[in-house]
Design a protein around this motif. Structure first.
Motif, PDB file in Angstrom:
ATOM      1  N   GLN A   1       2.661  -0.752   9.490  1.00 53.75           N
ATOM      2  CA  GLN A   1       1.436  -0.467  10.242  1.00 53.75           C
ATOM      3  C   GLN A   1       1.709  -0.353  11.737  1.00 53.75           C
ATOM      4  OE1 GLN A   1      -1.508  -3.363   9.112  1.00 53.75           O
ATOM      5  NE2 GLN A   1      -2.195  -2.119   7.362  1.00 53.75           N
ATOM      6  N   GLU A   2       2.690  -1.090  12.241  1.00 55.96           N
ATOM      7  CA  GLU A   2       3.037  -0.962  13.663  1.00 55.96           C
ATOM      8  C   GLU A   2       3.747   0.353  13.945  1.00 55.96           C
ATOM      9  OE1 GLU A   2       5.313  -4.341  14.883  1.00 55.96           O
ATOM     10  OE2 GLU A   2       3.676  -5.750  14.539  1.00 55.96           O
ATOM     11  N   ILE A   3       4.600   0.773  13.015  1.00 54.21           N
ATOM     12  CA  ILE A   3       5.354   2.015  13.213  1.00 54.21           C
ATOM     13  C   ILE A   3       4.452   3.221  12.976  1.00 54.21           C
ATOM     14  CG2 ILE A   3       7.241   3.411  12.282  1.00 54.21           C
ATOM     15  CD1 ILE A   3       8.734   0.801  11.706  1.00 54.21           C
ATOM     16  N   TRP A   4       3.682   3.184  11.917  1.00 52.11           N
ATOM     17  CA  TRP A   4       2.851   4.315  11.526  1.00 52.11           C
ATOM     18  C   TRP A   4       1.406   3.996  11.920  1.00 52.11           C
ATOM     19  CZ3 TRP A   4       1.976   5.870   5.739  1.00 52.11           C
ATOM     20  CH2 TRP A   4       1.367   7.109   5.660  1.00 52.11           C
ATOM     21  N   ALA A   5       1.001   4.510  13.065  1.00 52.00           N
ATOM     22  CA  ALA A   5      -0.296   4.150  13.643  1.00 52.00           C
ATOM     23  C   ALA A   5      -1.473   4.664  12.812  1.00 52.00           C
ATOM     24  CB  ALA A   5      -0.409   4.684  15.065  1.00 52.00           C
ATOM     25  N   GLY A   6      -1.351   5.793  12.164  1.00 54.90           N
ATOM     26  CA  GLY A   6      -2.459   6.375  11.397  1.00 54.90           C
ATOM     27  C   GLY A   6      -2.527   5.838   9.980  1.00 54.90           C
ATOM     28  N   ASN A   7      -1.906   4.745   9.702  1.00 53.85           N
ATOM     29  CA  ASN A   7      -1.864   4.183   8.370  1.00 53.85           C
ATOM     30  C   ASN A   7      -3.131   3.377   8.087  1.00 53.85           C
ATOM     31  OD1 ASN A   7      -1.147   3.090   5.933  1.00 53.85           O
ATOM     32  ND2 ASN A   7       0.443   1.764   6.738  1.00 53.85           N
ATOM     33  N   ASN A   8      -3.807   3.692   7.008  1.00 53.19           N
ATOM     34  CA  ASN A   8      -5.018   2.976   6.623  1.00 53.19           C
ATOM     35  C   ASN A   8      -4.806   2.118   5.379  1.00 53.19           C
ATOM     36  OD1 ASN A   8      -6.437   4.078   8.741  1.00 53.19           O
ATOM     37  ND2 ASN A   8      -7.128   5.852   7.547  1.00 53.19           N
ATOM     38  N   ILE A   9      -3.568   1.955   4.933  1.00 54.55           N
ATOM     39  CA  ILE A   9      -3.271   1.185   3.717  1.00 54.55           C
ATOM     40  C   ILE A   9      -3.303  -0.301   4.083  1.00 54.55           C
ATOM     41  CG2 ILE A   9      -1.562   0.748   1.915  1.00 54.55           C
ATOM     42  CD1 ILE A   9      -0.467   3.551   2.443  1.00 54.55           C
ATOM     43  N   PRO A  10      -4.043  -1.107   3.337  1.00 49.03           N
ATOM     44  CA  PRO A  10      -4.102  -2.547   3.651  1.00 49.03           C
ATOM     45  C   PRO A  10      -2.769  -3.242   3.320  1.00 49.03           C
ATOM     46  CG  PRO A  10      -5.383  -2.068   1.682  1.00 49.03           C
ATOM     47  CD  PRO A  10      -4.925  -0.756   2.231  1.00 49.03           C
ATOM     48  N   ILE A  11      -2.568  -4.380   3.969  1.00 48.88           N
ATOM     49  CA  ILE A  11      -1.328  -5.140   3.780  1.00 48.88           C
ATOM     50  C   ILE A  11      -1.233  -5.648   2.346  1.00 48.88           C
ATOM     51  CG2 ILE A  11      -0.110  -7.236   4.488  1.00 48.88           C
ATOM     52  CD1 ILE A  11      -1.071  -6.741   7.289  1.00 48.88           C
ATOM     53  N   PHE A  12      -2.362  -5.917   1.723  1.00 47.33           N
ATOM     54  CA  PHE A  12      -2.359  -6.378   0.344  1.00 47.33           C
ATOM     55  C   PHE A  12      -1.708  -5.350  -0.581  1.00 47.33           C
ATOM     56  CE2 PHE A  12      -4.443  -6.671  -3.834  1.00 47.33           C
ATOM     57  CZ  PHE A  12      -4.019  -7.937  -4.202  1.00 47.33           C
ATOM     58  N   ALA A  13      -1.917  -4.070  -0.295  1.00 47.23           N
ATOM     59  CA  ALA A  13      -1.309  -3.010  -1.112  1.00 47.23           C
ATOM     60  C   ALA A  13       0.219  -3.043  -0.974  1.00 47.23           C
ATOM     61  CB  ALA A  13      -1.845  -1.647  -0.693  1.00 47.23           C
ATOM     62  N   PHE A  14       0.698  -3.306   0.226  1.00 50.79           N
ATOM     63  CA  PHE A  14       2.145  -3.415   0.417  1.00 50.79           C
ATOM     64  C   PHE A  14       2.702  -4.624  -0.353  1.00 50.79           C
ATOM     65  CE2 PHE A  14       1.134  -0.919   4.253  1.00 50.79           C
ATOM     66  CZ  PHE A  14       2.013   0.127   4.049  1.00 50.79           C
ATOM     67  N   GLN A  15       1.946  -5.698  -0.375  1.00 45.30           N
ATOM     68  CA  GLN A  15       2.390  -6.870  -1.126  1.00 45.30           C
ATOM     69  C   GLN A  15       2.465  -6.576  -2.624  1.00 45.30           C
ATOM     70  OE1 GLN A  15      -0.447  -9.829   0.296  1.00 45.30           O
ATOM     71  NE2 GLN A  15       1.244 -10.947   1.262  1.00 45.30           N
ATOM     72  N   VAL A  16       1.492  -5.852  -3.139  1.00 44.26           N
ATOM     73  CA  VAL A  16       1.493  -5.511  -4.563  1.00 44.26           C
ATOM     74  C   VAL A  16       2.661  -4.575  -4.877  1.00 44.26           C
ATOM     75  CG1 VAL A  16       0.211  -4.277  -6.371  1.00 44.26           C
ATOM     76  CG2 VAL A  16      -0.967  -5.887  -4.870  1.00 44.26           C
ATOM     77  N   ILE A  17       2.875  -3.580  -4.018  1.00 43.35           N
ATOM     78  CA  ILE A  17       3.959  -2.615  -4.255  1.00 43.35           C
ATOM     79  C   ILE A  17       5.321  -3.309  -4.189  1.00 43.35           C
ATOM     80  CG2 ILE A  17       5.122  -0.582  -3.303  1.00 43.35           C
ATOM     81  CD1 ILE A  17       2.307   0.409  -2.478  1.00 43.35           C
ATOM     82  N   THR A  18       5.549  -4.123  -3.168  1.00 43.67           N
ATOM     83  CA  THR A  18       6.844  -4.808  -3.072  1.00 43.67           C
ATOM     84  C   THR A  18       7.023  -5.820  -4.201  1.00 43.67           C
ATOM     85  OG1 THR A  18       5.914  -6.417  -1.514  1.00 43.67           O
ATOM     86  CG2 THR A  18       7.120  -4.530  -0.593  1.00 43.67           C
ATOM     87  N   THR A  19       5.935  -6.456  -4.645  1.00 47.94           N
ATOM     88  CA  THR A  19       6.032  -7.380  -5.778  1.00 47.94           C
ATOM     89  C   THR A  19       6.478  -6.637  -7.026  1.00 47.94           C
ATOM     90  OG1 THR A  19       4.298  -8.781  -4.857  1.00 47.94           O
ATOM     91  CG2 THR A  19       4.766  -9.018  -7.211  1.00 47.94           C
ATOM     92  N   LEU A  20       5.886  -5.479  -7.282  1.00 51.56           N
ATOM     93  CA  LEU A  20       6.251  -4.706  -8.471  1.00 51.56           C
ATOM     94  C   LEU A  20       7.677  -4.158  -8.379  1.00 51.56           C
ATOM     95  CD1 LEU A  20       2.915  -2.760  -9.103  1.00 51.56           C
ATOM     96  CD2 LEU A  20       3.842  -4.697 -10.391  1.00 51.56           C
ATOM     97  N   VAL A  21       8.044  -3.620  -7.228  1.00 53.09           N
ATOM     98  CA  VAL A  21       9.378  -3.018  -7.083  1.00 53.09           C
ATOM     99  C   VAL A  21      10.465  -4.084  -7.129  1.00 53.09           C
ATOM    100  CG1 VAL A  21      10.883  -1.761  -5.475  1.00 53.09           C
ATOM    101  CG2 VAL A  21       8.548  -0.983  -5.850  1.00 53.09           C
ATOM    102  N   VAL A  22      10.305  -5.146  -6.364  1.00 51.75           N
ATOM    103  CA  VAL A  22      11.327  -6.189  -6.321  1.00 51.75           C
ATOM    104  C   VAL A  22      11.340  -6.966  -7.650  1.00 51.75           C
ATOM    105  CG1 VAL A  22      12.081  -8.274  -5.109  1.00 51.75           C
ATOM    106  CG2 VAL A  22      11.230  -6.339  -3.811  1.00 51.75           C
ATOM    107  N   GLY A  23      10.194  -7.153  -8.275  1.00 49.69           N
ATOM    108  CA  GLY A  23      10.146  -7.804  -9.587  1.00 49.69           C
ATOM    109  C   GLY A  23      10.851  -6.983 -10.649  1.00 49.69           C
TER     110      GLY A  23
END
Length: 186
Positions: free
Chosen positions: A31-53
């Motif tokens: 979100q800091e790098i990509w200013a126009g990002n509207n994706i919530p942090i919770f979505a990143f947590q779900v995606i990283t949980t699924l990928v790393v899991g």
């Protein structure tokens, strides 16, 4: 259920938990790098949980079951005598490391806390290697100590005499034929 499936499920859970904790910092960084990002942090947590899991599900046998199986196969090839002398060497190495750990721990800050651990690893390894490499000599020493009588004299004096009378015969002496007559006399 097989042991591999159980290990995979445990890997999925552990790596999934790691993914949850990695998702929040990764989401804030994106979100800091990509200013126009509207994706919530919770979505990143779900995606990283699924990928790393999923990654944990795939690699968990390779970091748990496969190395243990390979070590077991290697240990099955090693003789009991080598394992015994390796264990004795480990004990001697750890005793030597324990004797040196205190003086080493008195060194200045970074060395005094790291070098005792390095000494334990190094001396343990050296003890194993030296005792396994010299296992035949050590076995002979132990055997000779067990053959000694109460007065300290060797009970089998003839074995030393027989060892000193060994003769290496050249092929020309064997071809000559007289060596058979000499051998018959003892």
């Amino acid at each position: 259920m097989s042991i591999e499936l159980i290990v995979r499920l445990i890997g999925l859970i552990i790596f999934g938990i790691i993914g949850v904790f990695l998702g929040h910092p990764l989401g804030t960084l994106i979100q800091e790098i990509w200013a126009g990002n509207n994706i919530p942090i919770f979505a990143f947590q779900v995606i990283t949980t699924l990928v790393v899991g999923f990654l944990g599900f795939l690699i968990s046998p390779w970091i748990s079951i496969k190395p243990i199986t390979a070590i077991r196969k290697q240990l099955n090839k090693v003789s009991a005598q080598a394992l015994f002398y390796g264990f004795i060497g480990l004990i001697f190495g750890l005793v030597a490391a324990a004797l040196l750990s205190y003086p080493i721990s008195l060194l200045p800050a970074p060395l005094g806390s790291i070098l005792p651990f390095v000494a334990v690893l190094l001396f343990g390894y050296l003890g194993i290697v030296i005792f396994v490499a010299r296992q035949e000599d050590l076995h002979k020493v132990i055997r000779s100590l067990s053959k000694k009588g109460g007065d300290g004299e060797d009970k089998t004096e003839t074995s030393g005499l027989q060892d000193s009378r060994r003769i290496l015969v050249d092929t020309s002496a064997i071809i000559d034929g007289r060596i058979a007559d000499i051998a018959r006399t003892g």
